[in-house]
Write a protein that holds these residues in place. Sequence first.
Motif, mmCIF file in Angstrom:
data_model
loop_
_atom_site.group_PDB
_atom_site.id
_atom_site.type_symbol
_atom_site.label_atom_id
_atom_site.label_comp_id
_atom_site.label_asym_id
_atom_site.label_seq_id
_atom_site.Cartn_x
_atom_site.Cartn_y
_atom_site.Cartn_z
ATOM 1 N N LEU A 89 0.635 -1.208 0.050
ATOM 2 C CA LEU A 89 0.177 -0.039 0.081
ATOM 3 C C LEU A 89 0.843 1.214 -0.135
ATOM 4 C CD1 LEU A 89 -2.695 -0.805 2.636
ATOM 5 C CD2 LEU A 89 -2.945 -0.923 0.211
ATOM 6 N N GLY A 90 1.947 1.092 0.457
ATOM 7 C CA GLY A 90 2.782 2.256 0.655
ATOM 8 C C GLY A 90 3.340 2.839 -0.760
ATOM 9 N N GLN A 91 3.752 1.886 -1.611
ATOM 10 C CA GLN A 91 4.370 2.535 -2.777
ATOM 11 C C GLN A 91 2.919 2.583 -3.812
ATOM 12 O OE1 GLN A 91 7.454 2.870 -4.217
ATOM 13 N NE2 GLN A 91 6.386 3.679 -5.732
ATOM 14 N N ARG A 92 2.039 1.838 -3.684
ATOM 15 C CA ARG A 92 0.716 1.873 -4.361
ATOM 16 C C ARG A 92 0.157 3.301 -4.075
ATOM 17 N NH1 ARG A 92 -3.256 -2.668 -2.936
ATOM 18 N NH2 ARG A 92 -1.329 -3.989 -3.457
ATOM 19 N N GLN A 93 0.210 3.907 -2.976
ATOM 20 C CA GLN A 93 -0.366 5.030 -2.586
ATOM 21 C C GLN A 93 0.432 6.278 -3.407
ATOM 22 O OE1 GLN A 93 -3.041 6.150 -1.081
ATOM 23 N NE2 GLN A 93 -2.463 8.476 -1.263
ATOM 24 N N LEU A 94 1.724 6.225 -3.507
ATOM 25 C CA LEU A 94 2.465 7.091 -4.190
ATOM 26 C C LEU A 94 2.164 7.099 -5.558
ATOM 27 C CD1 LEU A 94 5.863 7.019 -2.504
ATOM 28 C CD2 LEU A 94 3.875 8.636 -2.082
ATOM 29 N N ASP A 95 2.080 5.913 -6.285
ATOM 30 C CA ASP A 95 1.978 5.688 -7.580
ATOM 31 C C ASP A 95 0.623 6.290 -8.209
ATOM 32 O OD1 ASP A 95 4.352 4.258 -7.683
ATOM 33 O OD2 ASP A 95 3.418 2.300 -7.528
ATOM 34 N N ALA A 96 -0.363 6.296 -7.216
ATOM 35 C CA ALA A 96 -1.649 6.726 -7.421
ATOM 36 C C ALA A 96 -1.788 8.402 -7.338
ATOM 37 C CB ALA A 96 -2.822 6.240 -6.686
ATOM 38 N N ILE A 97 -0.649 8.983 -6.997
ATOM 39 C CA ILE A 97 -0.492 10.569 -6.965
ATOM 40 C C ILE A 97 0.099 11.090 -8.013
ATOM 41 C CG2 ILE A 97 -0.272 12.546 -5.674
ATOM 42 C CD1 ILE A 97 -0.494 10.518 -3.136
ATOM 43 N N ALA A 98 -0.257 12.170 -8.826
ATOM 44 C CA ALA A 98 0.740 12.717 -10.022
ATOM 45 C C ALA A 98 2.166 12.956 -9.173
ATOM 46 C CB ALA A 98 -0.011 13.942 -10.389
ATOM 47 N N ALA A 99 3.146 13.015 -9.775
ATOM 48 C CA ALA A 99 4.535 13.164 -9.399
ATOM 49 C C ALA A 99 4.327 14.575 -8.716
ATOM 50 C CB ALA A 99 5.286 12.866 -10.523
ATOM 51 N N ASP A 100 4.025 15.401 -9.636
ATOM 52 C CA ASP A 100 4.125 16.856 -8.787
ATOM 53 C C ASP A 100 3.319 17.233 -7.563
ATOM 54 O OD1 ASP A 100 1.928 16.909 -10.586
ATOM 55 O OD2 ASP A 100 2.095 19.059 -10.949
ATOM 56 N N LEU A 101 2.594 16.427 -7.413
ATOM 57 C CA LEU A 101 1.538 16.457 -6.115
ATOM 58 C C LEU A 101 2.104 15.634 -5.069
ATOM 59 C CD1 LEU A 101 -1.869 16.405 -7.468
ATOM 60 C CD2 LEU A 101 -0.675 18.329 -6.807
ATOM 61 N N GLN A 102 3.100 14.688 -5.373
ATOM 62 C CA GLN A 102 3.304 13.822 -4.060
ATOM 63 C C GLN A 102 3.918 14.377 -3.027
ATOM 64 O OE1 GLN A 102 6.003 10.597 -5.854
ATOM 65 N NE2 GLN A 102 4.435 9.881 -7.215
ATOM 66 N N ALA A 103 4.905 15.284 -3.052
ATOM 67 C CA ALA A 103 5.413 15.987 -1.665
ATOM 68 C C ALA A 103 4.344 16.401 -0.956
ATOM 69 C CB ALA A 103 6.590 16.801 -2.263
ATOM 70 N N ALA A 104 3.529 17.298 -1.809
ATOM 71 C CA ALA A 104 2.330 18.179 -0.865
ATOM 72 C C ALA A 104 1.439 17.208 -0.276
ATOM 73 C CB ALA A 104 1.810 18.985 -1.661
ATOM 74 N N ALA A 105 1.101 15.910 -1.035
ATOM 75 C CA ALA A 105 -0.031 15.008 -0.574
ATOM 76 C C ALA A 105 0.548 14.539 0.552
ATOM 77 C CB ALA A 105 -0.257 14.085 -1.632
ATOM 78 N N LEU A 106 1.931 14.036 0.684
ATOM 79 C CA LEU A 106 2.396 13.506 1.831
ATOM 80 C C LEU A 106 2.282 14.528 3.170
ATOM 81 C CD1 LEU A 106 5.316 11.674 0.433
ATOM 82 C CD2 LEU A 106 3.169 10.495 1.517
ATOM 83 N N GLU A 107 2.676 15.813 2.751
ATOM 84 C CA GLU A 107 2.215 16.918 3.783
ATOM 85 C C GLU A 107 0.926 16.955 4.157
ATOM 86 O OE1 GLU A 107 4.068 20.601 3.070
ATOM 87 O OE2 GLU A 107 5.807 19.698 2.023
ATOM 88 N N LEU A 108 -0.038 16.826 3.478
ATOM 89 C CA LEU A 108 -1.391 16.856 3.630
ATOM 90 C C LEU A 108 -1.754 15.683 4.624
ATOM 91 C CD1 LEU A 108 -4.324 17.217 1.458
ATOM 92 C CD2 LEU A 108 -4.520 15.622 3.245
ATOM 93 N N MET A 109 -1.155 14.290 4.283
ATOM 94 C CA MET A 109 -1.502 13.238 5.158
ATOM 95 C C MET A 109 -0.976 13.539 6.529
ATOM 96 S SD MET A 109 -0.547 10.179 2.573
ATOM 97 C CE MET A 109 -0.651 10.320 0.638
ATOM 98 N N ALA A 110 0.295 13.920 6.589
ATOM 99 C CA ALA A 110 1.094 14.091 8.171
ATOM 100 C C ALA A 110 0.155 15.179 8.706
ATOM 101 C CB ALA A 110 2.562 14.533 7.831
ATOM 102 N N ALA A 111 -0.433 16.208 8.100
ATOM 103 C CA ALA A 111 -0.895 17.194 8.703
ATOM 104 C C ALA A 111 -2.372 16.806 9.175
ATOM 105 C CB ALA A 111 -1.147 18.434 7.646
ATOM 106 N N HIS A 112 -3.179 15.671 8.521
ATOM 107 C CA HIS A 112 -4.203 15.259 8.864
ATOM 108 C C HIS A 112 -3.910 14.465 10.248
ATOM 109 C CE1 HIS A 112 -7.917 12.452 8.363
ATOM 110 N NE2 HIS A 112 -6.881 11.667 9.119
ATOM 111 N N GLU A 113 -2.861 13.535 10.438
ATOM 112 C CA GLU A 113 -2.528 12.915 11.505
ATOM 113 C C GLU A 113 -2.272 13.837 12.771
ATOM 114 O OE1 GLU A 113 -3.327 9.840 11.711
ATOM 115 O OE2 GLU A 113 -3.182 9.458 9.675
ATOM 116 N N VAL A 114 -1.499 14.987 12.501
ATOM 117 C CA VAL A 114 -1.093 16.115 13.622
ATOM 118 C C VAL A 114 -2.614 16.541 14.260
ATOM 119 C CG1 VAL A 114 -0.340 18.334 13.824
ATOM 120 C CG2 VAL A 114 1.158 16.532 12.767
#
Length: 229
Positions: A85-110
Amino acid sequence: MPYRFSSLIVLLMLLWRPASAAELTPLEYRWLQGVWPVVSHARQQLALPLDIVVQPQDAPGAAPLALGFVDGRCKLVLSLRGNPLGQRQLDAIAADLQAAALELMAAHEVGHCRRYLDGAWFSLPAGFVAAQVPAGLSTDLQQAWLYMRSTRREEAYGDLVGLAWVKERHPGLYGRLHAWLVAERSADLLPGSHHDTLAWLALVRDGRVLQGRDPFEAAAKVWREGLKD
């Protein structure tokens, strides 16, 4: 399978040890790099007691990113080994959105971390009354229904914190990341279930409504509006 942001999990005891830096895999480095801006901000600017734990054992099917709470500290837990699921999640996100999407996920948990530290987890704000439990349910089903409703509220708050972070840090990507999150929440949707946050996401289609001193304050204002329905 779409990624499901995890609910906060209370870890009563640690059955794993964190992986050392020398043992990290490339995928773990990628996720750590992605979430680090949020972690650094939460620690330094918001003074949250937040740690990162990378689980060294295989965790097939686990949420790649989750939150635990141990001895008054929040634990951002990465479970990526033996877990496609870890790689699959990244693969499902456009390359130019990946960094910001990971930040969104982390902020959700915060956002979960903040609610738990405030002693507000599963609680409604002052002035709000819990919905009536449907008639005819067994005691077990009543408890399950209440848990589902409470989890849904907390997931909505987490989503709004994540989007408030994006609005502040990546305003040019907000529209695309909002659409991505709506698509994630819409996949295999059971209306009213634990991860059905669409009513709140509809309120922040225009990110300008997310206003506050920090992502928590910005999220809280809109979150309360969604609770009225």
